[in-house]
Design an enzyme around this catalytic site. Structure first.
Site, PDB file in Angstrom:
ATOM      1  N   PRO A  21      75.045   6.752 -20.027  1.00  0.00           N
ATOM      2  CA  PRO A  21      73.867   7.424 -19.456  1.00  0.00           C
ATOM      3  C   PRO A  21      72.662   6.521 -19.297  1.00  0.00           C
ATOM      4  O   PRO A  21      72.375   5.679 -20.154  1.00  0.00           O
ATOM      5  CB  PRO A  21      73.576   8.548 -20.460  1.00  0.00           C
ATOM      6  CG  PRO A  21      74.263   8.152 -21.712  1.00  0.00           C
ATOM      7  CD  PRO A  21      75.469   7.359 -21.296  1.00  0.00           C
ATOM      8  N   ASN A  22      71.985   6.732 -18.180  1.00  0.00           N
ATOM      9  CA  ASN A  22      70.715   6.071 -17.823  1.00  0.00           C
ATOM     10  C   ASN A  22      70.878   4.621 -17.390  1.00  0.00           C
ATOM     11  O   ASN A  22      69.911   3.994 -16.949  1.00  0.00           O
ATOM     12  CB  ASN A  22      69.694   6.166 -18.975  1.00  0.00           C
ATOM     13  CG  ASN A  22      69.373   7.607 -19.326  1.00  0.00           C
ATOM     14  OD1 ASN A  22      69.003   8.375 -18.439  1.00  0.00           O
ATOM     15  ND2 ASN A  22      69.557   7.992 -20.581  1.00  0.00           N
TER      16      ASN A  22
ATOM     17  N   ARG B  25      64.289   0.976 -15.183  1.00  0.00           N
ATOM     18  CA  ARG B  25      64.140   1.658 -16.462  1.00  0.00           C
ATOM     19  C   ARG B  25      63.619   0.674 -17.518  1.00  0.00           C
ATOM     20  O   ARG B  25      64.302  -0.317 -17.821  1.00  0.00           O
ATOM     21  CB  ARG B  25      65.518   2.164 -16.878  1.00  0.00           C
ATOM     22  CG  ARG B  25      65.600   2.672 -18.272  1.00  0.00           C
ATOM     23  CD  ARG B  25      67.045   2.850 -18.705  1.00  0.00           C
ATOM     24  NE  ARG B  25      67.076   3.511 -19.990  1.00  0.00           N
ATOM     25  CZ  ARG B  25      68.090   3.481 -20.827  1.00  0.00           C
ATOM     26  NH1 ARG B  25      69.192   2.838 -20.506  1.00  0.00           N
ATOM     27  NH2 ARG B  25      68.026   4.098 -21.976  1.00  0.00           N
TER      28      ARG B  25
ATOM     29  N   TYR C 279      65.099  -3.642 -20.948  1.00  0.00           N
ATOM     30  CA  TYR C 279      66.424  -3.770 -20.326  1.00  0.00           C
ATOM     31  C   TYR C 279      66.493  -4.790 -19.191  1.00  0.00           C
ATOM     32  O   TYR C 279      67.560  -4.984 -18.598  1.00  0.00           O
ATOM     33  CB  TYR C 279      66.900  -2.396 -19.834  1.00  0.00           C
ATOM     34  CG  TYR C 279      67.033  -1.384 -20.956  1.00  0.00           C
ATOM     35  CD1 TYR C 279      67.964  -1.565 -21.968  1.00  0.00           C
ATOM     36  CD2 TYR C 279      66.207  -0.258 -21.017  1.00  0.00           C
ATOM     37  CE1 TYR C 279      68.083  -0.667 -23.004  1.00  0.00           C
ATOM     38  CE2 TYR C 279      66.315   0.658 -22.054  1.00  0.00           C
ATOM     39  CZ  TYR C 279      67.255   0.447 -23.046  1.00  0.00           C
ATOM     40  OH  TYR C 279      67.373   1.338 -24.073  1.00  0.00           O
TER      41      TYR C 279
ATOM     42  N   ASN D  87      79.354   0.292 -22.801  1.00  0.00           N
ATOM     43  CA  ASN D  87      77.969   0.538 -23.208  1.00  0.00           C
ATOM     44  C   ASN D  87      77.771   2.044 -23.117  1.00  0.00           C
ATOM     45  O   ASN D  87      77.569   2.586 -22.021  1.00  0.00           O
ATOM     46  CB  ASN D  87      76.975  -0.200 -22.304  1.00  0.00           C
ATOM     47  CG  ASN D  87      75.540  -0.036 -22.802  1.00  0.00           C
ATOM     48  OD1 ASN D  87      75.262   0.806 -23.653  1.00  0.00           O
ATOM     49  ND2 ASN D  87      74.631  -0.830 -22.263  1.00  0.00           N
TER      50      ASN D  87
ATOM     51  N   ALA E   2      72.808   5.983 -25.247  1.00  0.00           N
ATOM     52  CA  ALA E   2      72.393   6.752 -26.420  1.00  0.00           C
ATOM     53  C   ALA E   2      73.557   7.499 -27.076  1.00  0.00           C
ATOM     54  O   ALA E   2      73.490   7.832 -28.270  1.00  0.00           O
ATOM     55  CB  ALA E   2      71.283   7.730 -26.038  1.00  0.00           C
TER      56      ALA E   2
ATOM     57  N   GLU F 232      82.093  -2.584 -28.006  1.00  0.00           N
ATOM     58  CA  GLU F 232      80.800  -1.907 -27.832  1.00  0.00           C
ATOM     59  C   GLU F 232      79.758  -2.925 -27.377  1.00  0.00           C
ATOM     60  O   GLU F 232      79.658  -4.016 -27.943  1.00  0.00           O
ATOM     61  CB  GLU F 232      80.382  -1.295 -29.172  1.00  0.00           C
ATOM     62  CG  GLU F 232      78.993  -0.689 -29.151  1.00  0.00           C
ATOM     63  CD  GLU F 232      78.563  -0.161 -30.525  1.00  0.00           C
ATOM     64  OE1 GLU F 232      79.442   0.175 -31.354  1.00  0.00           O
ATOM     65  OE2 GLU F 232      77.345  -0.102 -30.754  1.00  0.00           O
TER      66      GLU F 232
ATOM     67  N   HIS G  41      75.577  -3.546 -26.002  1.00  0.00           N
ATOM     68  CA  HIS G  41      74.207  -3.104 -25.721  1.00  0.00           C
ATOM     69  C   HIS G  41      73.429  -4.256 -25.111  1.00  0.00           C
ATOM     70  O   HIS G  41      73.550  -5.406 -25.570  1.00  0.00           O
ATOM     71  CB  HIS G  41      73.497  -2.628 -26.994  1.00  0.00           C
ATOM     72  CG  HIS G  41      74.225  -1.509 -27.629  1.00  0.00           C
ATOM     73  ND1 HIS G  41      74.216  -0.241 -27.120  1.00  0.00           N
ATOM     74  CD2 HIS G  41      75.056  -1.489 -28.701  1.00  0.00           C
ATOM     75  CE1 HIS G  41      74.992   0.525 -27.866  1.00  0.00           C
ATOM     76  NE2 HIS G  41      75.517  -0.205 -28.825  1.00  0.00           N
TER      77      HIS G  41
ATOM     78  N   ARG H 139      65.119  -2.198 -32.941  1.00  0.00           N
ATOM     79  CA  ARG H 139      64.405  -1.094 -32.295  1.00  0.00           C
ATOM     80  C   ARG H 139      64.296   0.107 -33.245  1.00  0.00           C
ATOM     81  O   ARG H 139      64.340  -0.060 -34.447  1.00  0.00           O
ATOM     82  CB  ARG H 139      65.106  -0.748 -30.971  1.00  0.00           C
ATOM     83  CG  ARG H 139      65.133  -1.939 -30.004  1.00  0.00           C
ATOM     84  CD  ARG H 139      65.814  -1.588 -28.696  1.00  0.00           C
ATOM     85  NE  ARG H 139      65.090  -0.509 -28.001  1.00  0.00           N
ATOM     86  CZ  ARG H 139      65.609   0.215 -27.013  1.00  0.00           C
ATOM     87  NH1 ARG H 139      66.843  -0.031 -26.598  1.00  0.00           N
ATOM     88  NH2 ARG H 139      64.898   1.174 -26.452  1.00  0.00           N
TER      89      ARG H 139
HETATM   90  C1  DQA Z   1      71.494   0.673 -24.925  1.00  0.00           C
HETATM   91  C2  DQA Z   1      70.785   0.962 -26.241  1.00  0.00           C
HETATM   92  C3  DQA Z   1      70.766   2.453 -26.534  1.00  0.00           C
HETATM   93  O1  DQA Z   1      70.092   2.716 -27.742  1.00  0.00           O
HETATM   94  C4  DQA Z   1      70.047   3.179 -25.412  1.00  0.00           C
HETATM   95  O2  DQA Z   1      70.071   4.571 -25.644  1.00  0.00           O
HETATM   96  C5  DQA Z   1      70.581   2.852 -24.067  1.00  0.00           C
HETATM   97  C6  DQA Z   1      70.897   1.458 -23.770  1.00  0.00           C
HETATM   98  C7  DQA Z   1      71.445  -0.825 -24.548  1.00  0.00           C
HETATM   99  O3  DQA Z   1      72.218  -1.221 -23.702  1.00  0.00           O
HETATM  100  O4  DQA Z   1      70.599  -1.570 -25.070  1.00  0.00           O
HETATM  101  O5  DQA Z   1      70.674   3.695 -23.187  1.00  0.00           O
HETATM  102  O6  DQA Z   1      72.866   1.027 -25.064  1.00  0.00           O
END
Ligand code: DQA
Length: 143
Positions: A9-10, A17, A22, A73, A76, A97, A99, A106
């Site tokens: 998501p996102n 964003r 990011y 990835n 959240a 995994e 990020h 953070r």
């Molecule tokens: C993320 C880190 C997560 O905490 C966050 O909710 C994201 C992006 C990252 O790629 O740094 O959506 O996965």
């Protein structure tokens, strides 16, 4: 070797964003770099993005017959989705995994990953390069 890269998501909003966290590369650019590195590594690679937990789970299930490994990835969902954690454990192909940001530097809620125990490894904090490092690690492990 076939690798699936999943963006949760996102991550469709990469580039616009929170660029201070990011970066300014959009998802298309990040995907371009992923596909180029996969080619260099001699791997076939596909990318998928969804903002929906169930769609990510469905894609993980399908992946077990189509791919040798997954780079994920989960955004959240990483921090609370037991359903995605269980899907990773169920498919029995290795998952890394990823990020973009260093989640440990953070907010407190980002320090917990419920999916990490089901994963082969974790890469975080290298911006878009986190995906490339994960891909490389996975290909080496599978070779
Ligand atoms: C993320 C880190 C997560 O905490 C966050 O909710 C994201 C992006 C990252 O790629 O740094 O959506 O996965």
């Amino acid at each position: 070797m076939r690798i699936l890269v999943i963006h949760g998501p996102n991550l469709n909003l990469l580039g616009e964003r929170e660029p201070g966290i990011y970066g300014t590369e959009n998802l298309e650019q990040v995907n371009g770099a992923i596909l180029a590195r996969a080619k260099e590594l001699g791997a076939q690679c596909e990318v998928f993005q969804s903002n929906h937990e169930g769609d990510i789970i469905d894609r993980l299930h399908e992946a077990r017959r189509e791919f040798d490994g997954v780079v994920l990835n989960a955004g959240a969902y990483t921090h609370y989705s037991y359903a995605i954690r269980d899907a990773i454990a169920a498919i029995r192909i290795p998952c890394v995994e990823v990020h973009i940001s260093n989640v440990h530097a953070r907010e407190e809620f980002r320090h917990t990953s419920v999916i990490a125990p089901a994963c082969l490894g974790v890469v975080c904090g290298f911006g878009g390069d986190s995906y490339l490092l994960a891909l490389e690690g996975l290909v080496r492990r599978l070779s």
